[in-house]
Write an enzyme that holds these catalytic residues in place. Structure first.
Site, PDB file in Angstrom:
ATOM      1  N   ASP A 164       0.833  -1.199   0.000  1.00  0.00           N
ATOM      2  CA  ASP A 164       0.000   0.000   0.000  1.00  0.00           C
ATOM      3  C   ASP A 164       0.874   1.258   0.000  1.00  0.00           C
ATOM      4  O   ASP A 164       2.065   1.206   0.331  1.00  0.00           O
ATOM      5  CB  ASP A 164      -0.884  -0.051   1.258  1.00  0.00           C
ATOM      6  N   ASP A 176     -10.675   1.991  -3.502  1.00  0.00           N
ATOM      7  CA  ASP A 176     -11.264   1.701  -2.195  1.00  0.00           C
ATOM      8  C   ASP A 176     -12.783   1.672  -2.283  1.00  0.00           C
ATOM      9  O   ASP A 176     -13.449   1.211  -1.363  1.00  0.00           O
ATOM     10  CB  ASP A 176     -10.851   2.784  -1.179  1.00  0.00           C
TER      11      ASP A 176
HETATM   12  C1  DGJ Z   1      -5.817   1.959   1.954  1.00  0.00           C
HETATM   13  C2  DGJ Z   1      -6.197   0.770   1.121  1.00  0.00           C
HETATM   14  O1  DGJ Z   1      -6.693   1.192  -0.110  1.00  0.00           O
HETATM   15  C3  DGJ Z   1      -7.217  -0.068   1.882  1.00  0.00           C
HETATM   16  O2  DGJ Z   1      -7.619  -1.145   1.089  1.00  0.00           O
HETATM   17  C4  DGJ Z   1      -6.602  -0.528   3.169  1.00  0.00           C
HETATM   18  O3  DGJ Z   1      -5.550  -1.410   2.907  1.00  0.00           O
HETATM   19  C5  DGJ Z   1      -6.127   0.653   3.971  1.00  0.00           C
HETATM   20  N1  DGJ Z   1      -5.260   1.514   3.208  1.00  0.00           N
HETATM   21  C6  DGJ Z   1      -5.396   0.207   5.206  1.00  0.00           C
HETATM   22  O4  DGJ Z   1      -4.851   1.238   5.884  1.00  0.00           O
END
Ligand code: DGJ
Length: 730
Positions: free
Chosen positions: A477, A547
């Protein structure tokens, strides 16, 4: 022969499968662009170089040395001469001058495709592609510029990149070094870009070109949610399955600029590369600077064929993970199920119940390390929180493996929280400017990957964790953009190199880790799809698309993403309702039908679902397993666009045309709606196709010319989706 040098006309002719790209050397040694478009087998180049009268300086480069470059198509235009349009590059000399003058020097044609040092790029063997290297020289300062063009003979793909070599005795400062520039002789085009925001990534934006500059760019230190490093020129009548499309996609994950400039003579200049904004690079004598690569795709069969070409070439020639051709596991991720509030028992329970439904991989997301019970601490402290996981990652992964499932783990290795042991020990390891406030975002700072010591420390930390348990998958991430950009180890006159050096550092770390752990499937992520670009796909063959898991929103996000990126790279999860990003409540059937059009998984608390829902999930998991090869690796035909109406539809067809999967959606019901039939595409006209293993058998030509009638299930209620299988009876 895909690359021909014509001595008589001093021209280079590049032939891809159905396009030609032509450039030539003028009598006074300028490199001039001649043509990019549908294939011309034996072009008469001289005929294509006639000047029309234009009110300017004299305009004929072959007759008059004082001609105006402003009226001519340039191949890699300089700053400061008579071409007053956007330059492709600009270099500052020690005396302050920004004038350079590149003349043609020599060329070389080689088989295959050399790698770009330190940068992700397409690869090709000697049978697939040839590369033309044209050397230009500024003899006053001994600057050598090499333009590289790789032509893929059996695809409509040409890649471009540029090397700057300082062969002189003085320092040069690169102020602008784009990867390509190409001039079209009119502007009768629409411009297609992929724009959006967090939770609304890569929406298609199509607009007519108008006189002046129109551009998209990133100044965030990452390719970004709001604009993607891609641009296409479309003929005015171009649609999904007909018309001309010219795609330009940059294999880069940092600040970029994509520019279309329509000038006073109605010509169009397209440029793409590292964003010159807040960028400069000192090139000392003997040094070389290499730009990232642009992948140009030509299609004379619409946007759809352009996309399929990108999908093929990115799967076959860009991604290098051993998983690139493998069916991807159906995963379940605990993020939306628990956020930071979990323990070993909870994760084991989710995994156990998921495994009983056929789900193949359990991913433990954020919160397993340091003392991370919220997003305000511990990034950088990559050791297990024993309060949550008393048996460590090994204990958890062993338990999950014992259910017949694989185990995956989340990291955010480019970041550091101010509240972390790492930051307390190394406060100068983040990107920052001395004596200035360090702005946090999500309470975190960015580790300075331009520094070798930081990169080495990160590689060690990651290696330790990845060796500590049976980890089959990593979600990498990256959750913030750059501010107060500077590096503690760079000289004051190199501070503007920080953002590019950071990306080079990210590539180096990703390279080391993915090579060291080739059996791990890596998925990249950046607050969803904030760094969904070809640069990252080189190392990691899939990306968390957004997301936003709401089915309605995802139709647009996935449609737009598929314009460039292969379906196998586009992960899509079923989540709970009300949706955590939009609050919308949609039926579980609709959510499944949308997520199954991508690289499928779940992101919900399966332990909270009732028996009926679980039974449904099991059926859907089985269904996806039976179609996933077709969805992930078939040819994609987008049949109806969510940007244009209430319906949308994707069709995936196997290479041999014997199987296909159709996804059909109707978002809102409309009373007394007109009848709909959906003409398909990409089938074999003479094959008889059986629909959903039932009694209905229809020939390919009828399915493509008349289509399928809208199924009754789609006609009642909102948020409807259906998956239909087609099998040829041959
Ligand atoms: C952002 C990501 O897009 C989410 O899927 C998740 O992993 C969060 N970060 C976790 O902090």
């Amino acid at each position: 022969m895909s690359i021909i040098y014509q001595e008589a006309e001093q021209s280079f002719i590049l032939h891809s499968k159905s396009s030609s790209y032509i450039l030539r050397i003028t009598k006074n040694k300028y490199l001039e662009h001649v043509y990019y478009g549908p294939k011309i087998e034996q072009p008469n180049v001289n005929m294509m170089c006639k000047s029309s009268f234009r009110v300017s300086f004299s305009a004929n480069p072959d007759e008059d040395a004082s001609f105006s470059l402003d009226t001519r198509p340039g191949e890699y235009p300089a700053y400061g001469n008579t071409d007053l349009r956007s330059p492709a590059y600009q270099i500052q000399l020690e005396n302050g001058s920004r004038i350079t003058d590149l003349s043609y020097d020599s060329y070389e044609i080689i088989k295959g495709k050399p790698k770009l040092p330190g940068l992700p790029s397409l690869s090709a063997d000697e049978k697939e592609a040839s590369t033309l290297k044209i050397t230009l020289i500024d003899s006053l300062i001994q600057l050598k510029v090499i333009l590289s063009y790789t032509v893929f003979e059996n695809e409509d793909v040409i890649t471009r990149s540029v090397e700057f070599i300082n062969e002189g005795n003085t320092k040069l400062k690169i102020l602008r070094a784009l990867s390509m520039s190409v001039d079209f002789d009119h502007y009768d085009y629409d411009l297609l870009t992929l724009n959006g925001s967090w939770g609304r990534e890569r929406h298609m934006v199509r607009r007519p070109l108008v006189q002046g500059s129109q551009s998209i760019e990133s100044r965030r230190g990452a390719s970004g949610h709001s604009e993607n490093p891609f641009m296409a020129l479309l003929g005015k009548n171009t649609r999904e399955n007909h018309g001309e499309a010219y795609g330009f996609s940059l294999v880069y994950s940092g600040n970029f600029l994509a520019l279309a400039e329509v000038d006073q003579y109605a010509t169009t200049r397209i440029q793409l590369g590292i964003n010159p904004f807040d960028f400069s690079w000192i090139l000392t004598p003997g040094e070389t600077f290499v730009t990232p690569e642009v992948v140009m795709v030509y299609s004379n069969q619409g946007i759809g064929e352009m996309s399929r070409t990108y999908h093929r070439i990115y799967r076959n020639n860009l991604m290098r993970s051993k998983f690139k051709d493998k069916e991807r596991p159906i995963l379940i991720n605990n993020w939306e199920a628990t956020y930071f509030n979990f323990n070993e028992d909870k994760i084991k329970e989710i995994a156990k119940q998921a495994s009983e439904l056929g789900i193949e991989l359990m991913v433990l997301d954020d919160g397993w390390f340091g003392k991370r019970d919220s997003d305000n601490c511990s990034l950088g402290d990559w050791y297990v929180d024993k309060k949550k996981l008393p048996n460590g990652l090994k204990g958890l992964s062993d338990a999950i493996n014992s259910y017949g499932m694989k185990f995956g783990l989340w990291f955010e290795p480019e970041m550091v929280s101010p509240d972390s042991d790492l930051y307390r020990a190394h406060p100068d390891w983040c990107i920052h400017v001395p004596d200035r406030h360090r702005s946090t975002a999500r309470t975190q700072l960015i580790l300075d990957y331009s520094r070798e010591d930081v990169r080495n420390a990160v590689v060690d930390m990651l290696t330790k964790v990845l060796e500590s348990a049976n980890i089959s998958y990593v979600k990498w991430d990256m959750n913030r953009n750059m501010t107060e950009i500077g590096s503690a180890l760079l000289d004051e006159n190199r501070q503007q190199e920080t953002a590019h050096r950071y990306i080079l550092g990210v590539y180096e770390v990703m390279d080391t880790i993915t090579q060291r752990f080739p059996d791990i499937l890596f998925e990249s992520c950046s607050g969803g799809g904030g760094r969904f670009d070809p640069g990252i796909l080189y190392f990691m063959p899939q990306t968390w698309t957004s997301d936003d898991t709401d089915g309605v929103e995802r139709l647009k996000i996935q449609y737009g993403t598929s314009i460039v990126y292969p379906v196998s790279s586009m992960t899509a999860h079923v989540s709970a309702v009300p949706n955590h990003q939009t609050g919308r409540i949609t039926p579980i059937e609709f959510r499944h039908s949308v997520a199954m059009a991508g690289n499928f998984g779940y992101e919900l608390d399966i332990t909270k679902m009732d028996e009926e829902e679980k039974k449904y999930i099991k059926e859907q998991v089985d269904l996806y397993k039976s179609i996933r090869r077709i969805v992930q690796f078939g040819d994609l035909y987008r049949l109806m666009s969510p940007f244009e109406g209430n319906h949308s539809s994707f069709l995936y067809v196997t290479e041999d045309k014997k199987e296909a999967v159709l996804f059909l959606y109707r978002v809102m019901n409309v009373p007394n709606a007109p009848l709909y039939r959906i003409p398909l595409d990409g089938l074999e006209p003479s094959y008889q196709y059986q629909i959903d293993d039932g009694d209905l058998v229809v020939r390919g030509d009828q399915l493509m010319n008349y289509g399928l009638n809208e199924p009754d299930e789609l006609k009642w209620g909102d948020f409807k989706g259906k998956v239909i299988r087609l099998k040829a009876l041959v």
